[in-house]
Design an enzyme around this catalytic site. Sequence first.
Site, PDB file in Angstrom:
ATOM      1  CD  GLN A 140      -1.931   1.375   2.766  1.00 27.50           C
ATOM      2  OE1 GLN A 140      -1.774   0.477   3.423  1.00 27.50           O
ATOM      3  NE2 GLN A 140      -3.665   1.557   3.566  1.00 27.50           N
ATOM      4  CB  SER A 155       2.734   6.652   4.233  1.00 30.72           C
ATOM      5  OG  SER A 155       1.245   6.875   4.810  1.00 30.72           O
ATOM      6  CD  GLU A 203      -4.179   0.576   7.055  1.00 30.97           C
ATOM      7  OE1 GLU A 203      -4.880   1.698   6.825  1.00 30.97           O
ATOM      8  OE2 GLU A 203      -2.522   0.917   6.991  1.00 30.97           O
TER       9      GLU A 203
END
Length: 406
Positions: free
Chosen positions: A132, A135, A250
């Site tokens: 993923q 960020s 999540e």
Amino acid sequence: MRGLAPLPAHVPFEDGDLKFRDEFGAWLEDNLPAAPEPAERRARYEFGRQWQRTMAGAGLTGVTWPSEFGGMGASPVRQYIYYEELARVGAPDFPNRPGLALIGPALIAHGDQEIQRRYLPGILTADEIWAQCFSEPDAGSDLAAVRTSARLDGGSYRIDGQKTWTTAADLSTHAAVLCRTGDPAARHRTLTLLLIDLDQPGIEIRPIRTATGDTEFSEVFFAGAETPANHAVGGPDRGWAAAMTMLEYERGDWTFTDHRPLFAQIRQLWAAVEAGGTPAGAGDRAGELKERLAGAWMRAHQLRELNISVVFRRAAGVPVGFWTSPVKVVWAQLNQQVQQIALDASDLTPGLAGTELGAYLKSRMSTVYSGAIDIQRSVVAERLLGLPRASGDRPAPKSATPGGEK
Ligand SMILES: Cc1cc2nc3c(=O)[nH]c(=O)nc-3n(C[C@H](O)[C@H](O)[C@H](O)COP(=O)(O)OP(=O)(O)OC[C@H]3O[C@@H](n4cnc5c(N)ncnc54)[C@H](O)[C@@H]3O)c2cc1C
């Protein structure tokens, strides 16, 4: 309450659920790998991958994915039981957690049929392992500030920029990358979620070594990396909805059984402190530690109740919404509390694993990932308790991840 065993949970399981639990538990006991899990990271990953393949072969992955996508189509209650049973028998971790828990559900909800057919089967079998890539150095909690750019060039997107803290990027084959595809001032309205193959020129993965000595996450650099134009989940500039689906998951799925390992650890610590006694000159250390363990044991019951209430809320078709936020707050704080006790008790519990310092350091991260705790606290205060906003300079919460805050 000698031994600090958890009190029985009065969960209103139906007969079919209990049958599912017994059958699935029996299958696990018959099929668990006989060999111990390797300690080395990459070997452990491969071991888990093999285990996931075995489970996929028996049709036992993708617990809540609808059956038309190759999943088990289980209810939220059975999903809870599924993770309880995996934890009970000590099953190896699935290496493809982001794929199974986050990216698969986002593709099912937002992907087109071609994308679903191409990628969902490999997620179930762990043939393709997903990371993923959300960020960035300047976009963590404020996810709508993402700057990694993607521009259409013929039939492909070209990606440039940097992601960071990407869990297991170095072991992954593919990634879901949140990219800027328009004016940054438009924040979440110009974000596109792209699926990309990590094995290509234009991608450099640099593992980050943490205080524990592990390299569980990496920086990922993109310099003209490519992916086909039809690999935008939900379409161009529609990445926010898919990203929000991923973030909602999540803080769900197997986190709803995250009280279980804490109960086990509290019980183990209690027994070890009792057995070790207090060496001469150490005062009533054992008594003090047991008092703290009893506090943690009570808190673990609160966590279990919260988890069960979220599961049954979902089972009743009531949106879970902001209710994952208190779960995250209570779990993260309790995890840190228990690892702190384990560290403080380590001189009195020499019979335990000796990994207390590593576990303590790791627990410091639990208040950061999958939604930093300060933001979750604000969600609880404002959205669940109806308290006034702390300051007027933040965007109003729009979803489970308010205003783009992850
Ligand atoms: C173990 C681990 C695994 C991770 N894996 C991944 C991954 O696989 N993929 C990925 O994309 N990311 C991953 N991350 C990154 C994670 O999502 C971010 O660390 C997180 O979103 C916080 O962002 P940040 O680190 O930039 O901190 P910041 O957002 O800069 O926050 C710093 C501090 O300020 C506080 N803060 C920030 N905004 C507010 C606000 N509005 N109100 C009150 N307090 C605020 C935060 O709570 C925090 O204490 C991982 C992180 C960790 C620790």
